[in-house]
Design a protein around this motif. Structure first.
Motif, PDB file in Angstrom:
ATOM      1  N   GLN A 213     -38.464  -0.312 -37.217  1.00  9.83           N
ATOM      2  CA  GLN A 213     -39.694  -1.333 -37.006  1.00  9.83           C
ATOM      3  C   GLN A 213     -39.740  -1.836 -38.160  1.00  9.83           C
TER       4      GLN A 213
ATOM      5  N   TRP B 192     -49.315   2.574 -35.463  1.00  8.30           N
ATOM      6  CA  TRP B 192     -47.734   1.943 -34.396  1.00  8.30           C
ATOM      7  C   TRP B 192     -47.085   1.810 -34.942  1.00  8.30           C
TER       8      TRP B 192
ATOM      9  N   SER C  29     -44.490   4.645 -34.363  1.00  8.72           N
ATOM     10  CA  SER C  29     -43.445   5.124 -33.004  1.00  8.72           C
ATOM     11  C   SER C  29     -41.975   4.239 -33.268  1.00  8.72           C
TER      12      SER C  29
ATOM     13  N   SER D 253     -39.207   1.859 -32.129  1.00  5.76           N
ATOM     14  CA  SER D 253     -39.239   0.743 -32.994  1.00  5.76           C
ATOM     15  C   SER D 253     -39.932  -0.500 -30.967  1.00  5.76           C
ATOM     16  N   MET D 254     -38.724  -0.056 -29.960  1.00  2.00           N
ATOM     17  CA  MET D 254     -38.854  -0.219 -28.767  1.00  2.00           C
ATOM     18  C   MET D 254     -39.927  -0.125 -28.124  1.00  2.00           C
ATOM     19  N   GLY D 255     -41.203   0.726 -28.863  1.00  2.00           N
ATOM     20  CA  GLY D 255     -42.398   1.381 -28.220  1.00  2.00           C
ATOM     21  C   GLY D 255     -43.244   0.660 -28.974  1.00  2.00           C
TER      22      GLY D 255
ATOM     23  N   ILE E  96     -42.859  -2.874 -30.884  1.00  3.14           N
ATOM     24  CA  ILE E  96     -43.229  -4.016 -29.516  1.00  3.14           C
ATOM     25  C   ILE E  96     -43.645  -3.918 -28.833  1.00  3.14           C
ATOM     26  N   ALA E  97     -43.556  -3.148 -27.425  1.00  4.70           N
ATOM     27  CA  ALA E  97     -43.815  -2.995 -26.643  1.00  4.70           C
ATOM     28  C   ALA E  97     -45.064  -2.575 -26.258  1.00  4.70           C
ATOM     29  N   LYS E  98     -46.165  -1.949 -27.534  1.00  5.24           N
ATOM     30  CA  LYS E  98     -47.652  -1.743 -27.713  1.00  5.24           C
ATOM     31  C   LYS E  98     -48.133  -3.215 -28.191  1.00  5.24           C
TER      32      LYS E  98
ATOM     33  N   ILE F 196     -47.620  -6.431 -27.816  1.00 10.06           N
ATOM     34  CA  ILE F 196     -46.922  -7.059 -27.135  1.00 10.06           C
ATOM     35  C   ILE F 196     -47.983  -7.231 -25.760  1.00 10.06           C
ATOM     36  N   GLY F 197     -48.040  -5.546 -25.457  1.00 10.14           N
ATOM     37  CA  GLY F 197     -49.020  -5.128 -24.399  1.00 10.14           C
ATOM     38  C   GLY F 197     -50.526  -5.498 -25.202  1.00 10.14           C
TER      39      GLY F 197
END
Length: 367
Positions: A49, A311, A314, A316-318, A320-322, A324-325
């Motif tokens: 993360q 966050w 979460s 690491s991919m989750g 990043i998605a949060k 960026i989203g």
């Protein structure tokens, strides 16, 4: 989407540069979400993360430099014209509009935390330095016509030498001692230098022969190299020829300046179909408003402050998605909000009255 080399003397609207404004605003939201939102300092050192935050921060740290270079790239004019400052009043009113509206909203939501004094302060964004970039850019705005004349009257050879000096010397001046400090880029002087970089690029066509694909690859390679270097040092510092470069606290490094220049070279070449131009034309004017809304005093202190720290737990991919989203959603939300602000300004005739006021000042000054 097609790619084409845009002539430095082309006066037509460059939709690639307009799109880059939005991309830079998107980068700014990523930076603020990770830092002010409390994500980065909540992640465990050397965790995936933490590394993910490093990568996103490094990719986004060129945002301010992009905005500064664009101001010169778009603001430079070959033709000598009379001084006109009609564009400043709409810009200032935009800042005051969002500053006051958001303050009033928070006064209703949290009347104890937000006072009438905050409302009064919101009416003076420059003198109260509520937004460092806008305060610093105010000096750039009023000096821009004189900078344009200087660039116009200089030879391409002289300008290329100045460009080289800024990129290779001034970008490192922050590290030569306190006497040369420009506050890590949070400075009107740094924005003035970035304006010159953009104006020189526009006039001389520096980098115009670099293929767009090569510029994109160089941006990725630069970010990856900085990322690999950053994870090898706990203090996020790089030592090169006795200079200590701060990777995550200063805009004034050759790396982030180079990244910003490459972004401008890349996006200035992009060409869009008519529907794409309409979409970009609709959204691009809100890029400045994205920054203002996000850093508005009440919003900054009561919404952004450590709001997203959870966050960090979460994946690491989750995470990043949060990040960026949320950043993308924030930009889009402000784009639609700003549409109504623009319509209101049109209804009130803000642009017309700004032009009349500028004409009066110019007449008084006999410029």
């Amino acid at each position: 989407m097609k790619q084409t080399i845009v002539s430095p003397h082309n006066s037509q609207r460059n939709y690639g540069i307009d799109l880059l404004r939005l991309v830079a605003a998107f980068y700014v939201i990523i930076l603020h979400t990770i830092n002010k939102g409390g994500i980065y300092h909540t992640t465990l050192p050397f965790s995936f993360q933490n590394y993910a935050c490093d990568l996103l921060l490094i990719a986004s740290y060129c945002a301010v430099n992009i905005f500064g270079i664009i101001s010169g790239y778009v603001g430079y004019r070959e033709k000598q014209t009379k001084l006109s400052y009609s564009g400043y009043l709409p810009l200032w009113l935009t800042v005051v509009f969002y500053s006051v509206i958001i303050t009033v909203v928070y006064m209703c939501i949290r009347p104890v935390a937000v006072t009438r004094e905050d409302l009064i302060i919101s009416l003076f964004p420059v003198s109260k330095n509520l937004y460092w970039y806008f305060s610093a850019y105010t000096l750039v705005f009023f000096l821009a016509p004189f900078l344009n004349r200087m660039v116009c009257q200089s030879t391409d050879g002289e300008l290329k030498l100045l460009f080289l000096l800024i990129c290779c010397v001034v970008a490192m001046i922050e590290y030569l001692g306190q006497s040369f400090s420009m506050e890590n880029g949070y400075s009107a002087i740094w924005l003035l230098l970035l304006y010159l970089v953009g104006a020189i690029m526009k006039k001389t066509g520096i980098g115009s022969r670099l293929p767009a694909l090569a510029a994109a690859i160089l941006i990725i390679l630069l970010d990856l190299c900085l990322f690999l270097l950053s994870i090898r040092t706990p203090h996020k510092q790089i030592f090169i020829f006795s200079f200590c470069f701060e990777i995550q606290s200063s805009y004034i490094t050759p790396f982030y300046l180079a990244s910003a220049i490459l972004h401008v070279l890349l996006f200035s070449r992009l060409k869009f179909s008519a529907p794409g131009q309409r979409i970009i034309g609709f959204a691009a004017p809100a890029a400045f408003s994205v920054y203002i809304v996000n850093t508005q005093r009440s919003f900054w202190n009561y919404f952004m402050n450590n709001r997203f720290a959870s966050w960090a737990v979460s994946s690491s991919m989750g995470m990043i998605a949060k990040i960026i989203g949320f950043s993308l959603g924030f930009v889009l939300a402000v784009v639609f909000l700003d549409y109504f602000r623009q319509k209101l300004f049109q209804l009130l005739g803000v642009k017309y009255w700004a032009q009349r006021l500028s004409h009066v000042f110019r007449k008084e000054a006999n410029v």
